[in-house]
Motif scaffolding. Sequence first.
Motif, PDB file in Angstrom:
ATOM      1  N   LYS A  97      -1.801 -12.167  -2.016  1.00 55.16           N
ATOM      2  CA  LYS A  97      -0.758 -12.297  -0.980  1.00 55.16           C
ATOM      3  C   LYS A  97      -1.180 -11.876   0.437  1.00 55.16           C
ATOM      4  O   LYS A  97      -0.340 -11.699   1.314  1.00 55.16           O
ATOM      5  N   THR A 139       5.581 -17.886   5.295  1.00 58.02           N
ATOM      6  CA  THR A 139       4.352 -18.360   5.947  1.00 58.02           C
ATOM      7  C   THR A 139       4.156 -19.859   5.757  1.00 58.02           C
ATOM      8  O   THR A 139       3.210 -20.430   6.283  1.00 58.02           O
ATOM      9  N   ASN A 211      -3.166  -4.568   5.127  1.00 61.22           N
ATOM     10  CA  ASN A 211      -3.110  -5.460   6.292  1.00 61.22           C
ATOM     11  C   ASN A 211      -1.718  -5.412   6.919  1.00 61.22           C
ATOM     12  O   ASN A 211      -1.556  -5.619   8.098  1.00 61.22           O
ATOM     13  N   VAL A 283       7.755  -5.243  16.753  1.00 57.63           N
ATOM     14  CA  VAL A 283       6.842  -4.206  16.245  1.00 57.63           C
ATOM     15  C   VAL A 283       7.167  -2.869  16.920  1.00 57.63           C
ATOM     16  O   VAL A 283       7.274  -1.830  16.253  1.00 57.63           O
ATOM     17  N   ARG A 306      -3.661 -10.849  16.818  1.00 56.20           N
ATOM     18  CA  ARG A 306      -4.363 -11.118  15.553  1.00 56.20           C
ATOM     19  C   ARG A 306      -4.356 -12.623  15.304  1.00 56.20           C
ATOM     20  O   ARG A 306      -3.282 -13.246  15.402  1.00 56.20           O
TER      21      ARG A 306
HETATM   22  C1  WQD Z   1       3.948  -7.924  10.912  1.00 58.11           C
HETATM   23  C2  WQD Z   1       3.830  -7.748  12.404  1.00 58.11           C
HETATM   24  C3  WQD Z   1       1.661  -8.244  13.310  1.00 58.11           C
HETATM   25  C4  WQD Z   1      -0.490  -4.931  11.453  1.00 58.11           C
HETATM   26  C5  WQD Z   1       3.183 -10.751   6.063  1.00 58.11           C
HETATM   27  C6  WQD Z   1       2.218 -11.119   5.023  1.00 58.11           C
HETATM   28  C7  WQD Z   1       2.550 -12.421   4.392  1.00 58.11           C
HETATM   29  C8  WQD Z   1       4.015 -12.542   4.092  1.00 58.11           C
HETATM   30  C9  WQD Z   1       4.922 -12.092   5.210  1.00 58.11           C
HETATM   31  C10 WQD Z   1       4.838 -12.478   1.861  1.00 58.11           C
HETATM   32  C11 WQD Z   1       3.016  -8.860  13.058  1.00 58.11           C
HETATM   33  C12 WQD Z   1       2.019  -6.770  13.510  1.00 58.11           C
HETATM   34  C13 WQD Z   1       0.507  -5.828  11.823  1.00 58.11           C
HETATM   35  C14 WQD Z   1      -1.056  -4.068  12.426  1.00 58.11           C
HETATM   36  C15 WQD Z   1       0.403  -5.028  14.086  1.00 58.11           C
HETATM   37  N1  WQD Z   1       4.334 -11.801   2.926  1.00 58.11           N
HETATM   38  N2  WQD Z   1       0.944  -5.849  13.124  1.00 58.11           N
HETATM   39  N3  WQD Z   1      -0.577  -4.150  13.716  1.00 58.11           N
HETATM   40  O1  WQD Z   1       1.962 -11.123   9.401  1.00 58.11           O
HETATM   41  O2  WQD Z   1       4.479 -11.180   9.247  1.00 58.11           O
HETATM   42  O3  WQD Z   1       3.031 -11.539   7.206  1.00 58.11           O
HETATM   43  O4  WQD Z   1       4.487 -10.801   5.596  1.00 58.11           O
HETATM   44  O5  WQD Z   1       4.950 -13.631   1.769  1.00 58.11           O
HETATM   45  O6  WQD Z   1       1.829 -12.441   3.187  1.00 58.11           O
HETATM   46  O7  WQD Z   1       0.957 -11.190   5.607  1.00 58.11           O
HETATM   47  O8  WQD Z   1       3.282  -9.261   8.294  1.00 58.11           O
HETATM   48  O9  WQD Z   1       3.011  -6.828   8.259  1.00 58.11           O
HETATM   49  O10 WQD Z   1       0.944  -8.259   8.575  1.00 58.11           O
HETATM   50  O11 WQD Z   1       2.622  -8.102  10.420  1.00 58.11           O
HETATM   51  O12 WQD Z   1       0.804  -5.080  15.265  1.00 58.11           O
HETATM   52  O13 WQD Z   1      -1.979  -3.251  12.164  1.00 58.11           O
HETATM   53  O14 WQD Z   1       3.127  -6.534  12.681  1.00 58.11           O
HETATM   54  O15 WQD Z   1       1.068  -8.770  14.497  1.00 58.11           O
HETATM   55  O16 WQD Z   1       3.624  -9.196  14.285  1.00 58.11           O
HETATM   56  P1  WQD Z   1       3.178 -10.826   8.643  1.00 58.11           P
HETATM   57  P2  WQD Z   1       2.380  -8.047   8.822  1.00 58.11           P
END
Ligand code: WQD
Length: 350
Positions: A97, A139, A211, A283, A306
């Motif tokens: 995931k 996603t 992540n 965020v 990112r």
């Molecule tokens: C959230 C926000 C980042 C880390 C995730 C999963 C995906 C899906 C949905 C299930 C973003 C920001 C993150 C950091 C940051 N899950 N961020 N610093 O990208 O929405 O997707 O949830 O289906 O599998 O990847 O979630 O928690 O990675 O990021 O600023 O160190 O936090 O840019 O805006 P995302 P995330």
Amino acid sequence: MKNILVIGGAGFIGSHTCLALLEKDYKVFVFDSFVNSSSNSLKRVLEISELKNKKTEPFLKIYRGDLLNKKQLENTFKDIYENYEFLDGVIHFGGLKSVAESIYSPIEYWKTNVLGTINLLETMSKYESKHLVFSSSATIYGSSKNSFLKEDSELNPINPYGNTKLTVEKFLGDIFKSARKEWHLASLRYFNPIGAHYSGLIGECPIGKPNNIFPLITNTALGLQKELKVFGNDWPTKDGTPIRDYIHVMDLANIHIRVLEHLISNKPNYLKLNVGTGKGTSVLELIKIFERVNKVRVPYVYAKRRPGDKCSIVADNSLLISKLKISPKSSIEDMCRDGWKWKNLNPNGY
Ligand code: WQD
């Protein structure tokens, strides 16, 4: 007592869903490879449910196996059907995931998420088990101009993880059309599940470096990392940081059960539903709420955007609410409080 098989039941959302099922007196069968999860999560699930379920013995049977090993899948179904009658439904969390990881390991993601699901449906079909709730993802949506994503918004995943989720949704659609009278299916499109059960005994326990933002916030608050990198403060939002739809993991768990009960008590159908709160949080807002609720500091620095990130991903959850008469109850404050309690009680996870 209804029998439910939970694929990936030891994982973050899986373990919370197993707990919710036990609390509703379901018999729970878990099939998990434990590649991405710890069996301790299920020991804690039993601990919590025994405390709460004074009246009945919670029923939880675990099968260690991999969706890519058809023999293990077959043996699991065979054992259930020979010793416990039939399955009333299957909830499928079994998959990889991480968006970031999928970019450098697409073969692993396509094999596990797509081939694994094909193996599961083949075995379900053989045992006439035709009720399935599938864990899909927001996603799969493309970059949408309007801020609320509806189920009929443009579908255009931009990473292998999202591609595998959309592929499985299409696969389920073909199965439903091929035998319309038989299958009861639902694909739940998750937005951003965070938090933990209020006991703090189960929660998100990423294997290796996380992540996702929430475990990184709790790691930073606990001092396990110096600071949090905020990926970009130049987005077209009120404070320049991206917006997401965070949903409490227990709300998500309870919605799975509500959807499954709907599938069981209604005629064959294939539902595709957004599972989010309909509220966007940036965020920076998430960091500030977390600090306020838990009276802690989360040091952060701005970093560059990112790759693959989008500006705003928020659910239009009106279909879930209108069709299933259920909506998420917990606030961002609840998610922050519960997630922090889990982290404090389990600084190194299970
Ligand atoms: C959230 C926000 C980042 C880390 C995730 C999963 C995906 C899906 C949905 C299930 C973003 C920001 C993150 C950091 C940051 N899950 N961020 N610093 O990208 O929405 O997707 O949830 O289906 O599998 O990847 O979630 O928690 O990675 O990021 O600023 O160190 O936090 O840019 O805006 P995302 P995330």
